[in-house]
Design an enzyme around this catalytic site. Structure first.
Site, PDB file in Angstrom:
ATOM      1  N   HIS A  99       0.855  -1.185   0.000  1.00 43.78           N
ATOM      2  CA  HIS A  99       0.000   0.000   0.000  1.00 43.78           C
ATOM      3  C   HIS A  99       0.893   1.236   0.000  1.00 43.78           C
ATOM      4  O   HIS A  99       1.955   1.246   0.626  1.00 43.78           O
ATOM      5  CB  HIS A  99      -0.886   0.008   1.247  1.00 43.78           C
ATOM      6  CG  HIS A  99      -1.404   1.368   1.615  1.00 43.78           C
ATOM      7  ND1 HIS A  99      -0.812   2.142   2.588  1.00 43.78           N
ATOM      8  CD2 HIS A  99      -2.432   2.093   1.127  1.00 43.78           C
ATOM      9  CE1 HIS A  99      -1.473   3.288   2.697  1.00 43.78           C
ATOM     10  NE2 HIS A  99      -2.454   3.283   1.822  1.00 43.78           N
ATOM     11  N   ASN A 104       0.524   5.822  -0.315  1.00 45.55           N
ATOM     12  CA  ASN A 104      -0.346   6.982  -0.406  1.00 45.55           C
ATOM     13  C   ASN A 104       0.497   8.228  -0.201  1.00 45.55           C
ATOM     14  O   ASN A 104       1.337   8.270   0.692  1.00 45.55           O
ATOM     15  CB  ASN A 104      -1.440   6.893   0.672  1.00 45.55           C
ATOM     16  CG  ASN A 104      -2.280   8.144   0.741  1.00 45.55           C
ATOM     17  OD1 ASN A 104      -2.056   9.005   1.583  1.00 45.55           O
ATOM     18  ND2 ASN A 104      -3.249   8.255  -0.148  1.00 45.55           N
ATOM     19  N   HIS A 124      -7.611  -4.450  18.009  1.00 50.80           N
ATOM     20  CA  HIS A 124      -8.490  -5.527  18.470  1.00 50.80           C
ATOM     21  C   HIS A 124      -7.855  -6.901  18.311  1.00 50.80           C
ATOM     22  O   HIS A 124      -8.324  -7.878  18.900  1.00 50.80           O
ATOM     23  CB  HIS A 124      -9.835  -5.471  17.732  1.00 50.80           C
ATOM     24  CG  HIS A 124      -9.733  -5.688  16.258  1.00 50.80           C
ATOM     25  ND1 HIS A 124      -9.233  -4.751  15.390  1.00 50.80           N
ATOM     26  CD2 HIS A 124     -10.068  -6.754  15.489  1.00 50.80           C
ATOM     27  CE1 HIS A 124      -9.271  -5.215  14.154  1.00 50.80           C
ATOM     28  NE2 HIS A 124      -9.777  -6.433  14.185  1.00 50.80           N
ATOM     29  N   ARG A 127     -16.169   8.692  -4.074  1.00 54.77           N
ATOM     30  CA  ARG A 127     -16.664   7.624  -4.942  1.00 54.77           C
ATOM     31  C   ARG A 127     -16.393   6.277  -4.277  1.00 54.77           C
ATOM     32  O   ARG A 127     -15.245   5.848  -4.142  1.00 54.77           O
ATOM     33  CB  ARG A 127     -15.965   7.703  -6.300  1.00 54.77           C
ATOM     34  CG  ARG A 127     -16.460   6.669  -7.309  1.00 54.77           C
ATOM     35  CD  ARG A 127     -15.901   6.980  -8.689  1.00 54.77           C
ATOM     36  NE  ARG A 127     -16.355   6.002  -9.657  1.00 54.77           N
ATOM     37  CZ  ARG A 127     -15.625   4.957 -10.056  1.00 54.77           C
ATOM     38  NH1 ARG A 127     -14.420   4.754  -9.560  1.00 54.77           N
ATOM     39  NH2 ARG A 127     -16.102   4.114 -10.957  1.00 54.77           N
TER      40      ARG A 127
END
Length: 304
Positions: A105, A107, A174, A259
């Site tokens: 990933h 960004n 978690h 979107r």
């Protein structure tokens, strides 16, 4: 502050990353989908599906405007709540088919918060991280070496700071475990001047494919069977859990009425959950969580 320069760079980054990924895949092609947002702005989504190497690879560009910053964008700076905004960035997630090729990933983004009668407030954010299913120490070391080299011109404290931020951010609270082996993460970056901050964003954006493509090339022909595939699908569930519960980019997209198809492009095409699964001791599946999914100093591992 020069938003058009940032926009031009981001579009070029999307082009170059897609070209390199398509070349490494060797069998698939990206489809391009341009979209507009009713509240202002739009974007360009590019997705490669069912390629020779990548089961799904999505590389999104967006430049959106709005009348009020969503809660996810102003959470760390509540004094900006209610300001109009512009947000532009490139975000990508790569899900390979071969379980020995890690998911990745990346960004890079810029925000501008505006209020009549006041100077705009800008900041940069981004980074990249690696999520292996079957760990490989050489891959982890090379990934972090490229990340450290990208940060080096900006100060010796930058890589350790943003490496730790990545470890802390991409953590499934978690589950009590990291999502992957980390990389870089930064947000709300405006402590440097605009030119330096923009240069750093470019350094991070440009280094991503240098970090990831060699790992894909090394692992994409490694043989695997149904056992490895089923474990990959199980571990992909962790990726889905993080993106839907914690990821600020996903939350921002949904809160800003972005979107949906582009926002949820980050999710893998196939995934499974299993109740109370425990890998057999001494297996590569057990080694993933016992050794690789730990907050390690991977640069130090290069010398051991």
């Amino acid at each position: 502050m020069q938003i058009e320069q940032v926009r031009t760079y981001l579009l070029q980054l999307q082009d170059s990353i897609c070209a390199e990924l398509a070349a490494e895949d060797g069998g698939g092609a990206f489809i391009s989908d341009e979209w507009q947002r009713a509240e202002g702005g739009g974007g360009r989504s590019r997705v490669l599906t069912e390629g020779a190497v990548f089961e799904r690879a999505g590389v999104n560009f967006s430049h959106v405007r709005g009348a009020s910053l969503p809660p996810s964008a102003s959470a760390a700076r509540p004094e900006l709540a209610g300001r109009s905004f512009q947000a532009l960035g490139v975000s990508l997630v790569i899900h390979p088919r071969n379980p020995y090729v890690p998911t990745s990933h990346a960004n890079v983004r810029m925000f501008v918060a505006e209020k009549a009668g006041e100077d705009p407030i800008w900041w940069f954010g981004g980074g990249y991280d690696l999520t292996p299913y079957y760990g490989n120490r050489d891959d982890c070391v090379s990934w972090h070496q490229v990340a450290a080299a990208a940060c080096a011109p900006f100060g010796e404290e930058v890589y350790p700071r943003f490496k730790k931020w990545c470890d802390d951010y991409f953590h499934l609270r978690h589950r009590g475990e990291p999502r992957g082996i980390g990389g870089l993460f930064f947000d709300d970056l405006n402590e440097w001047d605009f030119a330096t901050s923009f240069a750093f964003m470019r350094a991070v954006g440009d280094s991503y494919i240098r970090a990831y493509r060699p790992i894909v090339a090394r692992r994409k022909h490694q043989e695997y069977g149904e056992r490895e595939r089923q474990f990959q699908l199980y571990r992909r569930g962790r990726y889905v859990e993080f993106n839907l519960v914690y990821d600020r980019g996903t939350l921002f997209g949904l809160q800003s009425n972005g979107r949906t198809e582009a926002i949820l492009m980050s999710l893998p095409p196939l995934v499974r959950w299993e109740y109370a699964y425990q890998p057999e001791p001494g297996t590569p599946e057990a080694e993933l969580t016992e050794y690789f999914l730990q907050d390690r100093d991977w640069l130090a591992q290069a010398h051991t």
